[in-house]
Enzyme design. Structure first.
Site, PDB file in Angstrom:
ATOM      1  N   ASP A 103     -51.945 -23.758 -13.942  1.00  0.00           N
ATOM      2  CA  ASP A 103     -52.953 -23.927 -12.578  1.00  0.00           C
ATOM      3  C   ASP A 103     -53.202 -25.523 -12.797  1.00  0.00           C
ATOM      4  O   ASP A 103     -54.211 -25.850 -13.813  1.00  0.00           O
ATOM      5  CB  ASP A 103     -54.205 -23.052 -13.045  1.00  0.00           C
ATOM      6  CG  ASP A 103     -55.233 -23.335 -11.641  1.00  0.00           C
ATOM      7  OD1 ASP A 103     -54.931 -24.113 -10.853  1.00  0.00           O
ATOM      8  OD2 ASP A 103     -56.216 -22.734 -11.698  1.00  0.00           O
ATOM      9  N   SER A 115     -48.125 -36.196   2.503  1.00  0.00           N
ATOM     10  CA  SER A 115     -47.983 -35.560   3.672  1.00  0.00           C
ATOM     11  C   SER A 115     -48.276 -36.958   4.739  1.00  0.00           C
ATOM     12  O   SER A 115     -48.904 -37.731   4.475  1.00  0.00           O
ATOM     13  CB  SER A 115     -49.152 -34.751   3.911  1.00  0.00           C
ATOM     14  OG  SER A 115     -49.178 -34.347   5.247  1.00  0.00           O
ATOM     15  N   TYR A 172     -57.830 -32.151   3.838  1.00  0.00           N
ATOM     16  CA  TYR A 172     -56.458 -32.054   3.319  1.00  0.00           C
ATOM     17  C   TYR A 172     -56.011 -33.707   3.410  1.00  0.00           C
ATOM     18  O   TYR A 172     -55.442 -34.116   2.527  1.00  0.00           O
ATOM     19  CB  TYR A 172     -55.406 -31.184   4.319  1.00  0.00           C
ATOM     20  CG  TYR A 172     -54.056 -31.154   4.053  1.00  0.00           C
ATOM     21  CD1 TYR A 172     -53.603 -30.579   2.682  1.00  0.00           C
ATOM     22  CD2 TYR A 172     -53.058 -31.650   4.672  1.00  0.00           C
ATOM     23  CE1 TYR A 172     -52.064 -30.380   2.559  1.00  0.00           C
ATOM     24  CE2 TYR A 172     -51.771 -31.780   4.258  1.00  0.00           C
ATOM     25  CZ  TYR A 172     -51.382 -31.322   3.356  1.00  0.00           C
ATOM     26  OH  TYR A 172     -49.949 -31.033   3.135  1.00  0.00           O
ATOM     27  N   ALA A 187     -57.978 -36.194   3.382  1.00  0.00           N
ATOM     28  CA  ALA A 187     -58.740 -37.034   2.406  1.00  0.00           C
ATOM     29  C   ALA A 187     -57.922 -36.777   1.105  1.00  0.00           C
ATOM     30  O   ALA A 187     -57.967 -37.769   0.496  1.00  0.00           O
ATOM     31  CB  ALA A 187     -59.840 -36.440   2.140  1.00  0.00           C
ATOM     32  N   SER A 188     -57.368 -35.526   0.812  1.00  0.00           N
ATOM     33  CA  SER A 188     -56.630 -35.358  -0.530  1.00  0.00           C
ATOM     34  C   SER A 188     -55.656 -36.021  -0.494  1.00  0.00           C
ATOM     35  O   SER A 188     -55.046 -36.753  -1.570  1.00  0.00           O
ATOM     36  CB  SER A 188     -56.506 -34.035  -0.835  1.00  0.00           C
ATOM     37  OG  SER A 188     -55.524 -33.684  -0.256  1.00  0.00           O
ATOM     38  N   LYS A 189     -54.769 -36.263   0.697  1.00  0.00           N
ATOM     39  CA  LYS A 189     -53.335 -36.894   0.759  1.00  0.00           C
ATOM     40  C   LYS A 189     -53.659 -38.421   0.763  1.00  0.00           C
ATOM     41  O   LYS A 189     -52.649 -39.098   0.071  1.00  0.00           O
ATOM     42  CB  LYS A 189     -52.582 -36.283   1.856  1.00  0.00           C
ATOM     43  CG  LYS A 189     -52.239 -34.717   1.794  1.00  0.00           C
ATOM     44  CD  LYS A 189     -51.393 -34.691   0.338  1.00  0.00           C
ATOM     45  CE  LYS A 189     -51.041 -33.284   0.177  1.00  0.00           C
ATOM     46  NZ  LYS A 189     -50.249 -32.943  -0.957  1.00  0.00           N
TER      47      LYS A 189
HETATM   48  N1  LIG Z   1     -44.864 -27.570   4.330  1.00  0.00           N
HETATM   49  C1  LIG Z   1     -45.291 -28.664   4.918  1.00  0.00           C
HETATM   50  O1  LIG Z   1     -45.307 -28.538   6.184  1.00  0.00           O
HETATM   51  C2  LIG Z   1     -45.899 -29.780   4.290  1.00  0.00           C
HETATM   52  C3  LIG Z   1     -46.242 -30.913   5.025  1.00  0.00           C
HETATM   53  C4  LIG Z   1     -46.626 -31.881   4.199  1.00  0.00           C
HETATM   54  C5  LIG Z   1     -46.958 -32.149   2.744  1.00  0.00           C
HETATM   55  N2  LIG Z   1     -46.579 -31.286   2.353  1.00  0.00           N
HETATM   56  C6  LIG Z   1     -46.744 -30.915   0.812  1.00  0.00           C
HETATM   57  O2  LIG Z   1     -45.741 -30.387   0.110  1.00  0.00           O
HETATM   58  C7  LIG Z   1     -46.401 -29.835  -1.238  1.00  0.00           C
HETATM   59  C8  LIG Z   1     -45.442 -28.478  -1.409  1.00  0.00           C
HETATM   60  O3  LIG Z   1     -45.880 -27.643  -0.036  1.00  0.00           O
HETATM   61  P1  LIG Z   1     -45.014 -26.426   0.252  1.00  0.00           P
HETATM   62  O4  LIG Z   1     -45.034 -26.473   1.759  1.00  0.00           O
HETATM   63  O5  LIG Z   1     -43.982 -26.253  -0.472  1.00  0.00           O
HETATM   64  O6  LIG Z   1     -46.078 -25.186  -0.001  1.00  0.00           O
HETATM   65  P2  LIG Z   1     -45.931 -23.886  -0.474  1.00  0.00           P
HETATM   66  O7  LIG Z   1     -44.865 -23.296  -0.104  1.00  0.00           O
HETATM   67  O8  LIG Z   1     -47.267 -23.052  -0.129  1.00  0.00           O
HETATM   68  O9  LIG Z   1     -45.862 -23.949  -1.964  1.00  0.00           O
HETATM   69  C9  LIG Z   1     -47.046 -24.571  -2.880  1.00  0.00           C
HETATM   70  C10 LIG Z   1     -46.749 -24.584  -4.393  1.00  0.00           C
HETATM   71  O10 LIG Z   1     -47.798 -25.169  -5.026  1.00  0.00           O
HETATM   72  C11 LIG Z   1     -48.322 -24.113  -5.856  1.00  0.00           C
HETATM   73  N3  LIG Z   1     -49.536 -24.148  -6.105  1.00  0.00           N
HETATM   74  C12 LIG Z   1     -50.574 -24.171  -5.471  1.00  0.00           C
HETATM   75  N4  LIG Z   1     -51.864 -24.080  -5.992  1.00  0.00           N
HETATM   76  C13 LIG Z   1     -51.429 -24.557  -7.282  1.00  0.00           C
HETATM   77  C14 LIG Z   1     -52.178 -24.697  -8.486  1.00  0.00           C
HETATM   78  N5  LIG Z   1     -53.725 -24.708  -8.376  1.00  0.00           N
HETATM   79  N6  LIG Z   1     -51.710 -25.095  -9.653  1.00  0.00           N
HETATM   80  C15 LIG Z   1     -50.177 -25.038  -9.647  1.00  0.00           C
HETATM   81  N7  LIG Z   1     -49.708 -24.722  -8.619  1.00  0.00           N
HETATM   82  C16 LIG Z   1     -50.175 -24.474  -7.490  1.00  0.00           C
HETATM   83  C17 LIG Z   1     -47.973 -22.772  -5.525  1.00  0.00           C
HETATM   84  O11 LIG Z   1     -47.630 -21.878  -6.330  1.00  0.00           O
HETATM   85  P3  LIG Z   1     -48.837 -20.798  -6.862  1.00  0.00           P
HETATM   86  O12 LIG Z   1     -49.344 -20.108  -5.800  1.00  0.00           O
HETATM   87  O13 LIG Z   1     -47.615 -19.917  -7.668  1.00  0.00           O
HETATM   88  O14 LIG Z   1     -49.586 -21.616  -7.925  1.00  0.00           O
HETATM   89  C18 LIG Z   1     -46.365 -23.135  -4.836  1.00  0.00           C
HETATM   90  O15 LIG Z   1     -45.468 -23.011  -5.638  1.00  0.00           O
HETATM   91  C19 LIG Z   1     -47.682 -29.670  -1.089  1.00  0.00           C
HETATM   92  O16 LIG Z   1     -48.309 -30.813  -1.664  1.00  0.00           O
HETATM   93  C20 LIG Z   1     -48.003 -30.041   0.284  1.00  0.00           C
HETATM   94  O17 LIG Z   1     -49.161 -30.412   0.635  1.00  0.00           O
HETATM   95  C21 LIG Z   1     -46.073 -29.718   2.808  1.00  0.00           C
END
Ligand SMILES: NC(=O)c1ccc[n+]([C@@H]2O[C@H](COP(=O)([O-])OP(=O)(O)OC[C@H]3O[C@@H](n4cnc5c(N)ncnc54)[C@H](OP(=O)(O)O)[C@@H]3O)[C@@H](O)[C@H]2O)c1
Length: 268
Positions: free
Chosen positions: A59, A140, A153, A155-157
């Site tokens: 985590d 992002s 979101y 703010a964090s990015k």
């Molecule tokens: N998809 C989009 O449209 C998009 C766009 C811009 C940026 N992003 C960024 O890309 C990254 C990946 O996003 P994604 O779309 O692949 O999301 P996703 O499919 O929801 O996957 C998120 C991953 O992060 C893990 N995670 C969440 N909270 C966690 C924690 N507290 N500790 C450890 N792992 C954690 C989840 O696993 P567990 O639940 O097993 O912990 C999962 O493996 C993120 O940073 C997101 O902000 C995504």
């Protein structure tokens, strides 16, 4: 053989990066996320491509677990060449919809998206310097342009961007590259289990997703950015345009951002 740690590797972009890196070979993978079963399933997919893999249920909202992740990686593979800070959660709510007693989830989100990256990166730093390796931050487009309905979101990015831009300059003399990736809308489940105004899983996406980038393409672009040790990977033409348009016509960018929201989450 190089070693790469990927956080958020149980699903979405992180899992796909792991599979693509495994298929290419030449790298030991250390995969981190909370869900041990899903992480094991991704690890098994990578092992079928003959990649050495270590899955470390983690985590990233907990500093001790971030440090234990990096320690486990170095203990198993003896070195660390790349850390991909990808773990992240999403959220969608207008600030005025969030009750005072629920506002604490803004802090929870920051712990995952920003602090998880800070803690993993701090622990990894001496190893990355020894290897003249690289850091990746998955930010992002919401980290380049403030997006309505996404104050927490964005703010964090933005915070990730500031942290990793400053760190890039600090690490230049040490030969450690920092790549900040700015995906747009990617076809994963992130918005479905992202948070609503009450800080609960939203269960649906608040965005129009018909033009979403495939997760395979997104992972491919980030890996290409790593190979080229690029400063930034800004993923869509719209994102690249928005960034510059913001400087000359910020009101227009706000209108476009509002138009991208689904009707039910618009503030009017
Ligand atoms: N998809 C989009 O449209 C998009 C766009 C811009 C940026 N992003 C960024 O890309 C990254 C990946 O996003 P994604 O779309 O692949 O999301 P996703 O499919 O929801 O996957 C998120 C991953 O992060 C893990 N995670 C969440 N909270 C966690 C924690 N507290 N500790 C450890 N792992 C954690 C989840 O696993 P567990 O639940 O097993 O912990 C999962 O493996 C993120 O940073 C997101 O902000 C995504």
């Amino acid at each position: 053989m190089k070693t790469c740690v990927i956080t958020g590797a149980s699903d979405g972009i992180g899992a796909e990066m792991a599979r693509q890196l495994a298929a290419r070979g030449g790298v030991s993978l250390v995969l981190a996320a909370r869900n041990a079963d899903r992480l094991a399933a991704v690890a098994a997919q990578c092992e079928r491509a003959d990649a050495p893999v270590l899955a470390v249920p983690t985590d990233v909202a907990l500093e001790a677990q971030c440090r234990a992740l990096i320690d486990a990686a170095v203990a198993r593979f003896g070195r660390l060449d790349a850390l991909v800070n990808n773990a992240g959660i999403s959220a969608q709510a207008l600030l005025e919809q969030v009750r005072a007693e629920d506002l604490h989830w803004y802090e929870d989100l920051m712990r995952v998206n920003l602090w998880g990256s800070v803690w993993c990166t701090h622990a990894a730093l001496p190893h990355l310097k020894a290897a003249r390796g690289q850091l990746v931050a998955v930010s992002s487009l919401a980290g380049l342009v403030g997006v309505p309905g996404r104050t927490a979101y964005s703010a964090s990015k933005f915070a990730m961007t500031g942290f990793f831009e400053a760190l890039r300059a600090e690490l230049k003399p040490a030969g450690v590259a920092v790549t900040i990736a700015y995906p747009g809308v990617v076809a994963t489940r992130i918005r479905h289990h992202g948070l609503n105004a009450r800080g609960e899983p939203a269960g649906s996406s608040g965005l129009k997703e018909d033009k979403a980038m495939s997760v395979e393409e997104c992972a491919r672009l980030i890996i290409r950015g790593m190979d080229l040790r690029q400063r930034e990977v800004v993923m869509t033409a719209q994102g690249r345009l928005g960034r510059w348009l913001k400087l000359i016509a910020p009101g227009k960018v706000e209108d476009l951002a509002l138009a991208a929201l689904k009707h039910e989450v618009r503030p009017y």
